[in-house]
Motif scaffolding. Structure first.
Motif, short mmCIF file in Angstrom:
data_model
loop_
_atom_site.label_atom_id
_atom_site.label_comp_id
_atom_site.label_asym_id
_atom_site.label_seq_id
_atom_site.Cartn_x
_atom_site.Cartn_y
_atom_site.Cartn_z
N ILE A 104 -82.15 -62.43 5.90
CA ILE A 104 -82.80 -62.55 7.20
C ILE A 104 -82.26 -63.76 7.95
CG2 ILE A 104 -85.02 -62.87 8.37
CD1 ILE A 104 -86.33 -61.42 5.98
N ARG A 105 -82.07 -64.85 7.24
CA ARG A 105 -81.51 -66.05 7.89
C ARG A 105 -80.09 -65.78 8.38
NH1 ARG A 105 -81.94 -72.35 5.74
NH2 ARG A 105 -80.79 -73.28 7.50
N VAL A 106 -79.32 -65.06 7.59
CA VAL A 106 -77.96 -64.71 8.01
C VAL A 106 -78.01 -63.83 9.26
CG1 VAL A 106 -75.91 -63.36 7.39
CG2 VAL A 106 -76.87 -65.01 5.77
N GLY A 107 -78.94 -62.87 9.30
CA GLY A 107 -79.05 -62.01 10.47
C GLY A 107 -79.36 -62.77 11.74
N HIS A 108 -80.23 -63.77 11.67
CA HIS A 108 -80.52 -64.60 12.83
C HIS A 108 -79.28 -65.40 13.25
CE1 HIS A 108 -84.88 -64.16 13.57
NE2 HIS A 108 -84.97 -63.92 12.26
N ALA A 109 -78.57 -65.94 12.28
CA ALA A 109 -77.38 -66.73 12.59
C ALA A 109 -76.31 -65.86 13.26
CB ALA A 109 -76.84 -67.37 11.32
N VAL A 110 -76.12 -64.66 12.75
CA VAL A 110 -75.11 -63.78 13.31
C VAL A 110 -75.48 -63.37 14.74
CG1 VAL A 110 -74.07 -61.49 13.12
CG2 VAL A 110 -74.24 -62.96 11.11
N ALA A 146 -87.95 -50.46 0.76
CA ALA A 146 -88.76 -49.65 -0.15
C ALA A 146 -89.36 -50.49 -1.27
CB ALA A 146 -87.91 -48.52 -0.73
N ALA A 147 -88.58 -51.44 -1.80
CA ALA A 147 -89.09 -52.29 -2.87
C ALA A 147 -90.26 -53.15 -2.41
CB ALA A 147 -87.97 -53.16 -3.43
N VAL A 148 -90.13 -53.74 -1.22
CA VAL A 148 -91.24 -54.54 -0.67
C VAL A 148 -92.47 -53.66 -0.48
CG1 VAL A 148 -92.02 -55.83 1.35
CG2 VAL A 148 -89.75 -56.26 0.40
N THR A 149 -92.25 -52.45 -0.01
CA THR A 149 -93.37 -51.51 0.15
C THR A 149 -94.03 -51.22 -1.19
OG1 THR A 149 -92.32 -50.49 2.08
CG2 THR A 149 -93.98 -49.19 0.93
N ALA A 150 -93.23 -50.99 -2.22
CA ALA A 150 -93.78 -50.72 -3.56
C ALA A 150 -94.57 -51.90 -4.09
CB ALA A 150 -92.64 -50.38 -4.52
N MET A 151 -94.14 -53.11 -3.79
CA MET A 151 -94.75 -54.30 -4.35
C MET A 151 -96.05 -54.69 -3.67
SD MET A 151 -91.60 -56.86 -5.30
CE MET A 151 -90.62 -56.69 -3.82
N TYR A 152 -96.18 -54.38 -2.37
CA TYR A 152 -97.30 -54.95 -1.62
C TYR A 152 -98.13 -53.94 -0.82
CZ TYR A 152 -95.07 -59.38 -2.74
OH TYR A 152 -94.54 -60.44 -3.42
N ALA A 153 -97.78 -52.66 -0.83
CA ALA A 153 -98.54 -51.71 -0.03
C ALA A 153 -99.98 -51.62 -0.50
CB ALA A 153 -97.88 -50.33 -0.10
N PRO A 154 -100.92 -51.42 0.42
CA PRO A 154 -102.34 -51.31 0.04
C PRO A 154 -102.63 -49.96 -0.60
CG PRO A 154 -102.09 -50.87 2.37
CD PRO A 154 -100.72 -51.28 1.87
N GLY A 187 -83.01 -61.44 -3.73
CA GLY A 187 -83.45 -62.76 -4.15
C GLY A 187 -84.02 -63.55 -2.99
N GLY A 188 -84.84 -64.54 -3.30
CA GLY A 188 -85.45 -65.34 -2.24
C GLY A 188 -86.34 -64.53 -1.34
N SER A 189 -86.94 -63.47 -1.88
CA SER A 189 -87.84 -62.59 -1.11
C SER A 189 -87.17 -62.02 0.13
CB SER A 189 -89.12 -63.34 -0.71
OG SER A 189 -89.76 -63.90 -1.84
N VAL A 197 -94.17 -57.97 6.10
CA VAL A 197 -93.30 -58.05 7.27
C VAL A 197 -91.83 -57.90 6.87
CG1 VAL A 197 -94.96 -59.56 8.45
CG2 VAL A 197 -92.99 -60.58 7.30
N HIS A 198 -91.51 -58.25 5.61
CA HIS A 198 -90.12 -58.21 5.18
C HIS A 198 -89.59 -56.79 5.02
CE1 HIS A 198 -91.81 -62.10 3.96
NE2 HIS A 198 -90.63 -62.58 4.30
N ALA A 199 -90.50 -55.83 4.90
CA ALA A 199 -90.06 -54.44 4.85
C ALA A 199 -89.37 -54.05 6.16
CB ALA A 199 -91.25 -53.52 4.59
N ALA A 200 -89.68 -54.75 7.23
CA ALA A 200 -89.05 -54.51 8.53
C ALA A 200 -88.00 -55.56 8.88
CB ALA A 200 -90.11 -54.48 9.63
N THR A 201 -88.29 -56.84 8.61
CA THR A 201 -87.37 -57.89 9.05
C THR A 201 -86.09 -57.93 8.22
OG1 THR A 201 -88.60 -59.51 7.72
CG2 THR A 201 -89.18 -59.31 10.05
N ALA A 202 -86.15 -57.56 6.94
CA ALA A 202 -84.93 -57.56 6.13
C ALA A 202 -83.94 -56.49 6.60
CB ALA A 202 -85.26 -57.38 4.64
N PRO A 203 -84.35 -55.22 6.75
CA PRO A 203 -83.39 -54.25 7.28
C PRO A 203 -82.96 -54.56 8.71
CG PRO A 203 -85.57 -53.24 7.05
CD PRO A 203 -85.62 -54.56 6.34
#
Length: 337
Positions: A121-127, A270-278, A114-116, A237-243
């Motif tokens: 990602i925000r939690v990861g920065h905080a941690v 993988a889902a982000v890749t499926a949704m936005y890959a060229p 959720g929330g893309s 970018v979220h395909a990398a920043t989320a993991p």
């Protein structure tokens, strides 16, 4: 980590703003300022914030204080964002933040989409900030904001058919089939059309192997942006920043949670890749050889929040291909302001 007090000042300033704007777009400022201070650019934080401030909205009004009795029904309700943030604010004020994180991570992990993927990602920065420096009140409050945003935007993915995968993360990402109608709808609508994903690392049951595989995934997704980022320069970018957010959080979690964290992170990438890959990759050669600090300076001069955060992840990966991918993001994205 920042020892100037700039990060704490910036977070206190930002905690009067909501986690979103326009009812659907994420407030990236807390994540971007953490990334800048983590790489020694505290002096640029307030100048960058002045450019980003027009995008901020006031903190939302709460509905009602959350109690243990209604936590389940409020999960995934974006109208309760302020209530969730207040709930986690009380939790981290009364208990060690690691205990709060360990209790809620497995509850929130299935809904990290959720929330893309911005809440995790925000939690990861905080941690990262809490692990790397003094555990100040603004920094623990930032974790509460991240967890609260995640709870409010909690959105599981279900009904995905597993497809044959590949041995490496890079090959598995290449095997991800695109969704139908990739040009139609925003993130939630596209996410609902993700119906099949290749299996990768499903047999992993050792925590250390999970961490190794997660590191491999972040590297592969970062590298892939250099040749595939034109599919959607912002969302991919979220395909990398989320993991990577999940990877950053592992040291603060019980080891028993590392394997499920890998699986959720793979589904997100993988889902982000499926949704936005060229439709097809393009060859990309960086315009010269640049040191990591030079790449970060280019990202800061560009100013876009996604470019800064993706460059932060590319610096974690640290090799030439990752740095080239960050330069590609600078090239593709619209500058801030």
């Amino acid at each position: 980590m920042d020892t100037t007090g700039t990060l704490d000042e910036a977070l206190q300033r930002l905690h009067t703003s909501g986690p979103e704007r326009l009812g659907r777009l994420t407030n990236h400022a807390p994540m971007a300022v953490e990334a800048l201070t983590a790489h020694g650019h505290s002096g640029a934080v307030h100048r960058w914030l002045e450019l980003y401030t027009p995008k901020l909205e006031e903190f939302p009004t709460g509905v009602a204080p959350l109690t243990d009795a209604d936590l389940h029904t409020a999960l995934g309700d974006p109208r309760r964002a302020a209530d969730w943030i207040a709930y986690f604010g009380r939790e981290v004020a009364e208990r060690p933040w690691r205990d709060v994180l360990a209790e809620w991570w497995p509850r929130l992990l299935p809904g990290m989409y959720g929330g893309s993927t911005h809440p995790v990602i925000r939690v990861g920065h905080a941690v990262r900030t809490l692990l790397g420096g003094e555990e100040t009140e603004p920094r623990s409050t930032e974790l509460a904001h991240g967890l609260g945003y995640w709870a409010a935007r909690h959105h599981p993915v279900s009904g995905v058919t597993p497809l044959p995968g590949a041995d490496s993360a890079a090959a598995a990402l290449s095997a991800v089939p695109p969704i139908a109608d990739r040009a139609d709808g925003g993130f939630p609508a596209r996410l609902g059309r993700v119906s099949q994903l290749p299996v990768w690392a499903a047999s992993v049951d050792d925590p250390e192997e999970a961490r190794r595989r997660l590191t491999e995934l972040v590297r592969a997704a970062t590298h892939r942006y250099a040749t595939h980022g034109h599919g959607d320069e912002t969302m991919l970018v979220h395909a990398a920043t989320a993991p990577n957010a999940v990877l950053r959080t592992l040291p603060a979690l019980p080891r028993a949670l590392w394997v499920p964290s890998l699986r959720a992170a793979w589904t997100a990438s993988a889902a982000v890749t499926a949704m936005y890959a060229p439709d097809a990759p393009v060859a990309y050669t960086a315009p010269g050889s640049f040191a990591p600090e030079e790449v970060l300076e280019r990202a800061l001069a560009h100013g876009d929040e996604h470019v800064i955060k993706f460059t932060d992840t590319a610096l974690d990966v640290g090799d030439e291909v990752a740095l080239a991918a960050a330069l590609r993001a600078v090239e593709l994205s619209v500058p801030l302001g």
